[in-house]
Design a protein around this motif. Structure first.
Motif, PDB file in Angstrom:
ATOM      1  N   ALA A  99     -37.232 -75.314  -9.737  1.00  0.00           N
ATOM      2  CA  ALA A  99     -36.266 -76.208  -9.094  1.00  0.00           C
ATOM      3  C   ALA A  99     -34.871 -75.858  -9.589  1.00  0.00           C
ATOM      4  N   ARG A 100     -33.864 -76.279  -8.814  1.00  0.00           N
ATOM      5  CA  ARG A 100     -32.464 -76.117  -9.256  1.00  0.00           C
ATOM      6  C   ARG A 100     -31.980 -77.378  -9.873  1.00  0.00           C
ATOM      7  N   GLY A 103     -30.283 -69.440 -10.751  1.00  0.00           N
ATOM      8  CA  GLY A 103     -29.983 -70.757 -11.306  1.00  0.00           C
ATOM      9  C   GLY A 103     -31.173 -71.697 -11.263  1.00  0.00           C
ATOM     10  N   LEU A 104     -32.378 -71.148 -11.331  1.00  0.00           N
ATOM     11  CA  LEU A 104     -33.595 -71.967 -11.251  1.00  0.00           C
ATOM     12  C   LEU A 104     -34.101 -72.324 -12.637  1.00  0.00           C
ATOM     13  N   GLN A 124     -23.341 -68.072 -16.933  1.00  0.00           N
ATOM     14  CA  GLN A 124     -24.181 -67.056 -16.306  1.00  0.00           C
ATOM     15  C   GLN A 124     -25.194 -67.691 -15.370  1.00  0.00           C
ATOM     16  N   ALA A 125     -25.765 -68.795 -15.790  1.00  0.00           N
ATOM     17  CA  ALA A 125     -26.750 -69.481 -14.943  1.00  0.00           C
ATOM     18  C   ALA A 125     -26.104 -69.999 -13.673  1.00  0.00           C
ATOM     19  N   ARG A 126     -24.837 -70.438 -13.762  1.00  0.00           N
ATOM     20  CA  ARG A 126     -24.142 -70.963 -12.579  1.00  0.00           C
ATOM     21  C   ARG A 126     -23.574 -69.865 -11.694  1.00  0.00           C
ATOM     22  N   PRO A 170     -31.056 -70.183  -0.254  1.00  0.00           N
ATOM     23  CA  PRO A 170     -32.121 -71.184  -0.369  1.00  0.00           C
ATOM     24  C   PRO A 170     -33.138 -70.736  -1.413  1.00  0.00           C
ATOM     25  N   LEU A 171     -33.851 -71.712  -1.950  1.00  0.00           N
ATOM     26  CA  LEU A 171     -34.796 -71.458  -3.035  1.00  0.00           C
ATOM     27  C   LEU A 171     -35.778 -70.332  -2.719  1.00  0.00           C
TER      28      LEU A 171
END
Length: 163
Positions: free
Chosen positions: A162-163, A137-138, A70-72, A80-81
């Protein structure tokens, strides 16, 4: 009542002898039945506990794998962040709580952002953190959580993402 105060004292000798022959056997039989019944019950409970443990040990890795997938597989993972964070902020409608959002030079290998929020209820903060993890995904590299000085029921948060 002759011969004592027991209920069998007045019985004929033959009946008393039969009682004393049968009573110990009956007590042993009842005790054996109780022992076997209790043994079966505890054995069944032990088997159920072991089956539950085995099932739990099979499920835990699957749950961890699902969470990792799920995170991926977040819908904002490819953005972008800063864009991903802004989308989540817009979806949660917490723009008024955002005090600052800026890039930080925490590491040269990964992009990271510093975000400061004020006056958030804890449930909104929890939804924000879950969305950052699941949708973008952070990871939260650093977190400072304090009570809001204007309203002690609310919180202020300083996050490094951050990733």
């Amino acid at each position: 009542m002759s011969g004592g105060g027991y209920f069998w004292s007045n019985w004929p000798d033959m009946s008393r002898q039969r009682l004393f022959r049968v009573a110990p056997r009956a007590l042993v039989a009842v005790g054996l039945c109780l022992f076997i019944g209790l043994r079966l019950l505890t054995g069944t409970a032990a088997v159920q506990i072991e089956e539950s443990k085995a099932q739990y040990s099979r499920v835990v890795p699957l749950v961890e794998e699902i969470r990792a997938l799920q995170a991926r597989q977040g819908d904002l993972l490819r953005l972008p962040l800063d864009e991903a964070v802004w989308r989540i902020i817009d979806d949660l409608a917490i723009e008024q709580n955002l005090m600052s959002l800026r890039e930080t030079g925490a590491s040269q290998d990964e992009a990271s952002l510093q975000m400061t929020l004020t006056g958030l209820p804890l449930n909104t903060l929890a939804r924000l953190l879950a969305a950052l993890r699941d949708r973008a995904g952070l990871q939260v590299r650093d977190c400072a959580l304090t009570r809001n000085p204007d309203d002690p029921r609310l919180s202020d948060a300083h996050l490094v993402l951050a990733r």
